[in-house]
Scaffold this motif. Structure first.
Motif, short mmCIF file in Angstrom:
data_model
loop_
_atom_site.label_atom_id
_atom_site.label_comp_id
_atom_site.label_asym_id
_atom_site.label_seq_id
_atom_site.Cartn_x
_atom_site.Cartn_y
_atom_site.Cartn_z
N ILE A 261 0.87 -1.19 0.00
CA ILE A 261 0.00 0.00 0.00
C ILE A 261 0.90 1.22 0.00
O ILE A 261 1.72 1.42 0.91
CB ILE A 261 -0.93 0.02 1.23
CG1 ILE A 261 -1.88 -1.18 1.20
CG2 ILE A 261 -1.72 1.32 1.27
CD1 ILE A 261 -2.80 -1.26 2.41
N GLU A 281 -1.18 -2.46 -4.35
CA GLU A 281 -2.56 -2.86 -4.10
C GLU A 281 -3.47 -1.65 -3.90
O GLU A 281 -4.65 -1.70 -4.24
CB GLU A 281 -2.63 -3.75 -2.85
CG GLU A 281 -2.00 -5.11 -2.99
CD GLU A 281 -2.80 -6.04 -3.88
OE1 GLU A 281 -4.04 -5.87 -3.94
OE2 GLU A 281 -2.19 -6.91 -4.53
N ASP A 282 -2.91 -0.57 -3.34
CA ASP A 282 -3.75 0.59 -3.00
C ASP A 282 -2.87 1.82 -2.87
O ASP A 282 -1.63 1.73 -2.84
CB ASP A 282 -4.50 0.33 -1.70
CG ASP A 282 -5.85 1.03 -1.67
OD1 ASP A 282 -6.01 2.03 -2.39
OD2 ASP A 282 -6.73 0.55 -0.93
N LEU A 284 -2.93 5.51 -0.57
CA LEU A 284 -3.57 6.32 0.48
C LEU A 284 -2.85 7.65 0.61
O LEU A 284 -1.62 7.71 0.61
CB LEU A 284 -3.54 5.59 1.82
CG LEU A 284 -4.44 4.36 1.97
CD1 LEU A 284 -4.22 3.71 3.32
CD2 LEU A 284 -5.89 4.74 1.79
N LEU A 292 -10.23 4.16 7.80
CA LEU A 292 -10.02 3.79 6.41
C LEU A 292 -8.73 2.97 6.27
O LEU A 292 -8.68 1.98 5.54
CB LEU A 292 -9.97 5.04 5.54
CG LEU A 292 -9.73 4.81 4.05
CD1 LEU A 292 -10.85 3.96 3.44
CD2 LEU A 292 -9.61 6.15 3.31
N ARG A 296 -8.42 -0.79 4.73
CA ARG A 296 -7.57 -1.12 3.57
C ARG A 296 -6.56 -2.21 3.94
O ARG A 296 -6.32 -3.12 3.15
CB ARG A 296 -6.84 0.15 3.12
CG ARG A 296 -7.78 1.26 2.63
CD ARG A 296 -8.30 0.96 1.23
NE ARG A 296 -9.22 1.98 0.76
CZ ARG A 296 -8.86 3.12 0.15
NH1 ARG A 296 -7.57 3.40 -0.02
NH2 ARG A 296 -9.77 3.96 -0.27
N CYS A 300 -6.30 -6.05 2.30
CA CYS A 300 -5.06 -6.54 1.69
C CYS A 300 -4.59 -7.83 2.35
O CYS A 300 -4.14 -8.77 1.68
CB CYS A 300 -3.97 -5.48 1.78
SG CYS A 300 -4.17 -4.12 0.61
#
Length: 708
Positions: A261, A281-282, A284, A292, A296, A300
């Motif tokens: 992330i 994967e993400d 932020l 949040l 997340r 994951c």
């Protein structure tokens, strides 16, 4: 529900309803701008750019005006009409411009752009309806939020009615408490050069194990030293930045599956897109909401858990595949799968079944190996040669050798000077001696030479079917092989030369009443051989070739006489040539008496092909080896083996190779043990009763090998 919650949900609802058509307008305008660039419709670019700009302006206005953080509840509760009027004024100016440009473009645009323009215009009209009904929408939603009960709808617009219903359902769903989920445990590596300890404390509070690193180099060292379930990676770091480290991680075989992330204080879409493209994967943005972040990270870790399960499962499947290869290579150890058979799922059941099957295969292989070893010992070259030499030293065997193919033409074995010619039997006007001997039936009858069409000379293939011991299923094999050859259009003759224990006639439905002349009568000089032949072609499942059977007598007196008085061996061999020519045979099958006796050796010497039938039996192995050695001394043209009653556990191909290597002759076929054959009890032809049985298929394969 408190006022702040009511305010927040109302604004979320209104913003969602207004942003939905605005987003559609932005999307269609972007598609149209791309399309006119391709079609080079430059005259339309200016209007579409204005529509796109106005749509972006509308999105900004809605997001700003309806932001719960900037708008106090009193502004709505104190003057909802005034609030609605202000919102309409703000939105109607850019919206009216969009509607106007859409109408102009619909008049000038080519046909290919009309569908997208219609969709864009529909979204604008939808937004216009919502703006005009904004006060009614807000009032209706406030009622729902305050009373938790849906009051009668006060809206006149169908579109507004539809939206208020969907919004009510959505907001009720959002207001429900989410079920408490168990936190996924895991080890997290937080890589941040600014303040990693703060991030670590937040994560540890949620139950995670956290390790921190302040640079890419330190992170790489930690990854080499310890396992990791998730990586939080800052984009901007000194030395190797986050994007470079991410790219390096995704190229590494051991680390590429660890979810990453990305975290950053930068608010730009290009950076997020680049991170996702590199395998993150993400993404932020700092400062991130703790709830949040927790959601997340949980998502994951759950994905990684499922991925790890999949990888483990594939590894276990690979182990099972490797075990199958080891079985074939005979190196498999059943205990190597003991850890897998403890699984309680279907895969564990499969492993347990596989282990049992593997153990059975190994057991059968050991049994087969023991048999083969015994086979090799039983047919040891020196022992085989010694026995064969002793038999070959007899005067009778030497006489047979002199008469063998090397010194005599088998086509001229019949000598008319010794026996009456067939023409004498056929031309004799007095047929009473023949007619009185038999009663002809519709299905089984003696052969009428006059009914056999005159054909050009053909070469008859003489095949002797022999075995060292009785009980090998030789007669059943001969009858089924005859049917297989006849199905392929061949004219097949069968002579039952097993004078001591005849029986093949029963398979074709002949009995003592039907059989009046036999091979015994021919050998005693009482008839020509063709007179003892019976047309048993009725046994064929469909029209094809023909089958003629010359049975031996089953009468005790005839058997005793032939054993006591004997017969001229040469006459039997002459009969082979005689019947082959007179009945125009393609194949002549000789069902011999088992063992080694003068008559058998004489027949073997005259055969074109010797088929030796044996069972997976130690005595059969030894005796067959001796017969093979004798057949070679007699210069038999071809020798083949047929194994009968092979057990289901036999590795057929391996067994075939062992036999061929041991005897140095080909194996024509290996017939499986067949319970159905036992049930028939030699009363019928098996291949006719069971045309699709594996036993029948092997018989047909054997027959096809000898067709010429």
């Amino acid at each position: 529900m408190g006022n702040r919650q009511i305010q927040h949900r109302l604004l979320v609802y209104l913003r969602h309803e207004l942003c939905t058509p605005i987003n559609a307008m932005i999307g269609y305008s972007e598609l149209l701008l791309e399309e006119i660039q391709i079609q080079q419709q430059t005259n339309l670019i200016s209007d579409l750019q204005k529509i796109h700009a106005c749509s972006q302006q509308l999105l900004t206005l809605v997001s700003t005006i309806l932001d719960p953080a900037k708008l106090e509840m009193s502004q709505i509760e104190g003057g909802l009409d005034s609030f609605g009027a202000t919102l309409r004024v703000e939105l109607l100016t850019p919206l009216s411009a969009i509607v106007g440009y859409c109408e102009m473009l619909l008049e000038d645009a080519p046909a290919s752009l009309i569908p997208d323009l219609d969709s864009l215009n529909t979204s604008a009209q939808q937004l216009l309806t919502l703006v005009n009904d904004i006060v009614s929408l807000a009032q209706q939603q406030l009622q729902i939020l305050n009373t938790q009960e849906a009051q009668p709808l006060l809206l006149e617009s169908p579109a507004a009615v539809t939206f208020i219903r969907s919004a009510t359902t959505t907001l009720e769903t959002l207001s429900q408490e989410s079920p408490e989920k168990q936190v996924q445990s895991g080890t997290i590596l937080a890589i941040d050069d600014s303040n990693p300890e703060l991030l670590a404390r937040q994560l540890k509070r949620h139950g995670y194990t956290v390790t921190t690193a302040t640079s890419a180099q330190q992170a790489l060292r930690l990854l080499k030293a310890m396992p990791c379930d998730l990586i939080l990676l800052d984009v901007i770091m000194p030395g190797m930045n986050g994007l470079e480290l991410l790219e390096k991680l995704k190229q590494h075989e051991s680390w590429r599956h660890i979810p990453v992330i990305m975290i950053s204080a930068l608010d730009e879409i290009d950076g997020a897109v680049k991170c996702i493209e590199l395998g993150a994967e993400d993404y932020l943005q700092k400062p991130f909401d703790p709830t949040l972040l927790k959601a997340r990270i949980g998502a994951c870790l759950e994905k990684k858990r499922l991925r790890d399960q999949e990888i483990l499962y594939l590894q276990q499947v690979d182990r099972l595949t490797t075990a199958a290869a080891e079985i074939e290579a005979k190196t498999f150890n059943p205990k190597s799968l003991d850890d897998l058979n403890q699984r309680s799922d279907e895969f564990g059941q499969l492993v347990r079944v596989f282990q049992r099957m593997a153990q059975e295969v190994q057991s059968r292989e050991r049994s087969l190996e023991q048999q083969v070893n015994f086979l090799q010992a039983a047919i040891h070259t020196e022992q085989r040669s010694q026995i064969a030499d002793e038999l070959a030293a007899t005067n009778h065997f030497r006489q047979i050798q002199k008469r063998g193919k090397g010194s005599r033409d088998t086509e001229n074995l019949y000598r008319g000077s010794l026996y009456p010619s067939l023409s004498r039997f056929a031309a004799n006007g007095d047929q009473s001696s023949v007619d009185d001997r038999t009663s002809v039936t519709d299905r089984i009858h003696r052969v009428d030479l006059a009914a056999i069409e005159t054909q050009s000379d053909r070469t008859t293939q003489t095949i002797i079917v022999h075995s060292f011991r009785g009980g090998t299923g030789k007669s059943n094999l001969t009858s089924n092989l005859a049917v297989s050859l006849a199905k392929q259009g061949k004219r097949v003759g069968i002579i039952d030369s097993d004078l001591q224990s005849p029986g093949i006639h029963l398979l074709f439905g002949l009995d003592e009443e039907t059989v009046t002349l036999t091979l015994n009568d021919y050998l005693s000089g009482r008839c020509a051989l063709y007179e003892a032949a019976y047309d048993v072609s009725h046994a064929l499942p469909s029209p094809g070739g023909a089958i003629y059977l010359i049975p031996a007598s089953v009468k005790a007196s005839d058997i005793t006489r032939i054993l006591r008085e004997g017969y001229h061996d040469e006459k039997l061999l002459d009969g082979f040539s005689e019947i082959s020519r007179d009945l125009k045979l393609d194949v002549l099958l000789i069902d011999s008496h088992p063992g080694i006796d003068p008559g058998t050796l004489q027949a073997i010497a005259a055969s074109g092909l010797l088929l030796l039938v044996l069972r997976p039996d130690y005595q059969d192995y030894q005796g067959t080896a001796v017969i093979v050695e004798l057949a070679r001394m007699l210069s038999v043209e071809a020798i083949s083996l047929i194994v009968n009653r092979a057990l289901p556990g036999f590795d057929v191909e391996s067994y075939r190779q062992q036999l061929e290597a041991s005897y140095e002759v080909p194996v024509a076929g290996i017939l499986p043990f067949c319970e159905e054959l036992m049930h028939l009890s030699s009363s019928e032809i098996f291949s006719v009763c069971y045309p699709d049985h594996p036993f029948t298929q092997v018989i047909d394969q054997i027959g096809q090998q000898f067709i010429r």
